[in-house]
Design a protein around this motif. Sequence first.
Motif, PDB file in Angstrom:
ATOM      1  N   ASP A 144     -30.070 -19.679 -26.331  1.00  0.00           N
ATOM      2  CA  ASP A 144     -31.273 -18.778 -26.154  1.00  0.00           C
ATOM      3  C   ASP A 144     -32.445 -19.379 -26.328  1.00  0.00           C
ATOM      4  N   ARG A 145     -32.450 -20.569 -27.259  1.00  0.00           N
ATOM      5  CA  ARG A 145     -33.547 -21.263 -27.525  1.00  0.00           C
ATOM      6  C   ARG A 145     -33.649 -22.926 -27.000  1.00  0.00           C
ATOM      7  N   CYS A 146     -32.555 -23.007 -26.304  1.00  0.00           N
ATOM      8  CA  CYS A 146     -32.674 -24.160 -25.323  1.00  0.00           C
ATOM      9  C   CYS A 146     -33.388 -24.365 -24.154  1.00  0.00           C
ATOM     10  N   CYS A 147     -34.261 -25.149 -24.108  1.00  0.00           N
ATOM     11  CA  CYS A 147     -35.236 -25.193 -22.867  1.00  0.00           C
ATOM     12  C   CYS A 147     -34.865 -26.278 -21.993  1.00  0.00           C
ATOM     13  N   SER A 148     -33.702 -26.938 -21.953  1.00  0.00           N
ATOM     14  CA  SER A 148     -32.918 -27.829 -21.051  1.00  0.00           C
ATOM     15  C   SER A 148     -33.672 -29.072 -21.089  1.00  0.00           C
ATOM     16  N   SER A 149     -34.516 -29.413 -22.196  1.00  0.00           N
ATOM     17  CA  SER A 149     -35.181 -30.701 -22.083  1.00  0.00           C
ATOM     18  C   SER A 149     -34.180 -31.898 -21.947  1.00  0.00           C
ATOM     19  N   GLY A 150     -33.122 -32.074 -22.711  1.00  0.00           N
ATOM     20  CA  GLY A 150     -31.975 -32.883 -22.443  1.00  0.00           C
ATOM     21  C   GLY A 150     -32.127 -33.966 -23.585  1.00  0.00           C
ATOM     22  N   GLN A 151     -33.074 -33.937 -24.714  1.00  0.00           N
ATOM     23  CA  GLN A 151     -33.197 -35.166 -25.681  1.00  0.00           C
ATOM     24  C   GLN A 151     -31.745 -35.274 -26.379  1.00  0.00           C
ATOM     25  N   CYS A 152     -31.038 -34.124 -26.684  1.00  0.00           N
ATOM     26  CA  CYS A 152     -30.047 -34.041 -27.345  1.00  0.00           C
ATOM     27  C   CYS A 152     -28.711 -35.006 -26.476  1.00  0.00           C
ATOM     28  N   VAL A 153     -28.853 -34.621 -25.365  1.00  0.00           N
ATOM     29  CA  VAL A 153     -27.722 -35.265 -24.446  1.00  0.00           C
ATOM     30  C   VAL A 153     -28.107 -36.831 -24.439  1.00  0.00           C
ATOM     31  N   THR A 154     -29.509 -37.015 -24.408  1.00  0.00           N
ATOM     32  CA  THR A 154     -29.725 -38.615 -24.423  1.00  0.00           C
ATOM     33  C   THR A 154     -29.546 -39.283 -25.546  1.00  0.00           C
ATOM     34  N   THR A 155     -29.665 -38.421 -26.791  1.00  0.00           N
ATOM     35  CA  THR A 155     -29.612 -38.942 -28.208  1.00  0.00           C
ATOM     36  C   THR A 155     -28.095 -39.119 -28.405  1.00  0.00           C
ATOM     37  N   VAL A 156     -27.162 -38.229 -28.222  1.00  0.00           N
ATOM     38  CA  VAL A 156     -25.732 -38.239 -28.500  1.00  0.00           C
ATOM     39  C   VAL A 156     -24.917 -37.680 -27.468  1.00  0.00           C
ATOM     40  N   PRO A 157     -24.736 -38.270 -26.427  1.00  0.00           N
ATOM     41  CA  PRO A 157     -24.010 -37.807 -25.275  1.00  0.00           C
ATOM     42  C   PRO A 157     -22.493 -37.533 -25.614  1.00  0.00           C
ATOM     43  N   GLU A 158     -22.021 -38.080 -26.679  1.00  0.00           N
ATOM     44  CA  GLU A 158     -20.642 -37.902 -27.311  1.00  0.00           C
ATOM     45  C   GLU A 158     -20.521 -36.366 -27.680  1.00  0.00           C
ATOM     46  N   VAL A 159     -21.415 -35.897 -28.214  1.00  0.00           N
ATOM     47  CA  VAL A 159     -21.586 -34.557 -28.961  1.00  0.00           C
ATOM     48  C   VAL A 159     -22.068 -33.432 -27.947  1.00  0.00           C
ATOM     49  N   PHE A 160     -23.339 -33.687 -27.172  1.00  0.00           N
ATOM     50  CA  PHE A 160     -23.841 -32.778 -26.524  1.00  0.00           C
ATOM     51  C   PHE A 160     -23.711 -33.011 -24.817  1.00  0.00           C
ATOM     52  N   GLU A 161     -23.716 -31.888 -24.277  1.00  0.00           N
ATOM     53  CA  GLU A 161     -23.912 -32.038 -22.679  1.00  0.00           C
ATOM     54  C   GLU A 161     -24.637 -31.036 -22.195  1.00  0.00           C
ATOM     55  N   GLN A 162     -25.105 -30.812 -21.093  1.00  0.00           N
ATOM     56  CA  GLN A 162     -25.774 -29.987 -20.399  1.00  0.00           C
ATOM     57  C   GLN A 162     -24.903 -29.263 -19.172  1.00  0.00           C
ATOM     58  N   ASP A 163     -25.073 -28.014 -19.128  1.00  0.00           N
ATOM     59  CA  ASP A 163     -24.314 -27.374 -17.962  1.00  0.00           C
ATOM     60  C   ASP A 163     -24.919 -27.861 -16.549  1.00  0.00           C
ATOM     61  N   ASP A 164     -24.194 -27.795 -15.780  1.00  0.00           N
ATOM     62  CA  ASP A 164     -24.419 -28.505 -14.367  1.00  0.00           C
ATOM     63  C   ASP A 164     -25.329 -27.523 -13.651  1.00  0.00           C
ATOM     64  N   HIS A 165     -25.364 -26.354 -14.041  1.00  0.00           N
ATOM     65  CA  HIS A 165     -25.871 -25.208 -13.141  1.00  0.00           C
ATOM     66  C   HIS A 165     -27.295 -24.846 -13.813  1.00  0.00           C
ATOM     67  N   ASP A 166     -27.323 -24.674 -15.111  1.00  0.00           N
ATOM     68  CA  ASP A 166     -28.450 -24.087 -15.632  1.00  0.00           C
ATOM     69  C   ASP A 166     -29.288 -24.916 -16.625  1.00  0.00           C
ATOM     70  N   GLY A 167     -28.508 -26.205 -16.754  1.00  0.00           N
ATOM     71  CA  GLY A 167     -29.094 -27.155 -17.742  1.00  0.00           C
ATOM     72  C   GLY A 167     -29.072 -26.873 -19.070  1.00  0.00           C
ATOM     73  N   LEU A 168     -28.333 -25.956 -19.523  1.00  0.00           N
ATOM     74  CA  LEU A 168     -28.521 -25.399 -20.985  1.00  0.00           C
ATOM     75  C   LEU A 168     -27.443 -26.181 -21.822  1.00  0.00           C
ATOM     76  N   VAL A 169     -27.484 -26.438 -22.866  1.00  0.00           N
ATOM     77  CA  VAL A 169     -27.066 -27.484 -24.092  1.00  0.00           C
ATOM     78  C   VAL A 169     -25.547 -26.675 -24.022  1.00  0.00           C
TER      79      VAL A 169
END
Length: 69
Positions: free
Chosen positions: A8-33
Amino acid sequence: MQVSIDQDRCCSSGQCVTTVPEVFEQDDHDGLVRLRLTVLAPAHHADVRLASELCPGGAITVTEDGTSA
Ligand code: SF4
């Protein structure tokens, strides 16, 4: 060390995926973590802490030794 997310707090910015792709990913449809892992290997701890600090929505919570950090 564990990590949790609040979509609910994720704004789909993607920094987490860029920083640690082994741990975080973004949904293909809505971009949420989404989490790929919840219990983290020591090698990921520093990067996950950094991802939590960088997250513009405050959506990433790191828990260590029974307390939130
Ligand atoms: S850094 Fe935060 S706001 Fe950006 S995608 Fe990750 S959880 Fe969502």
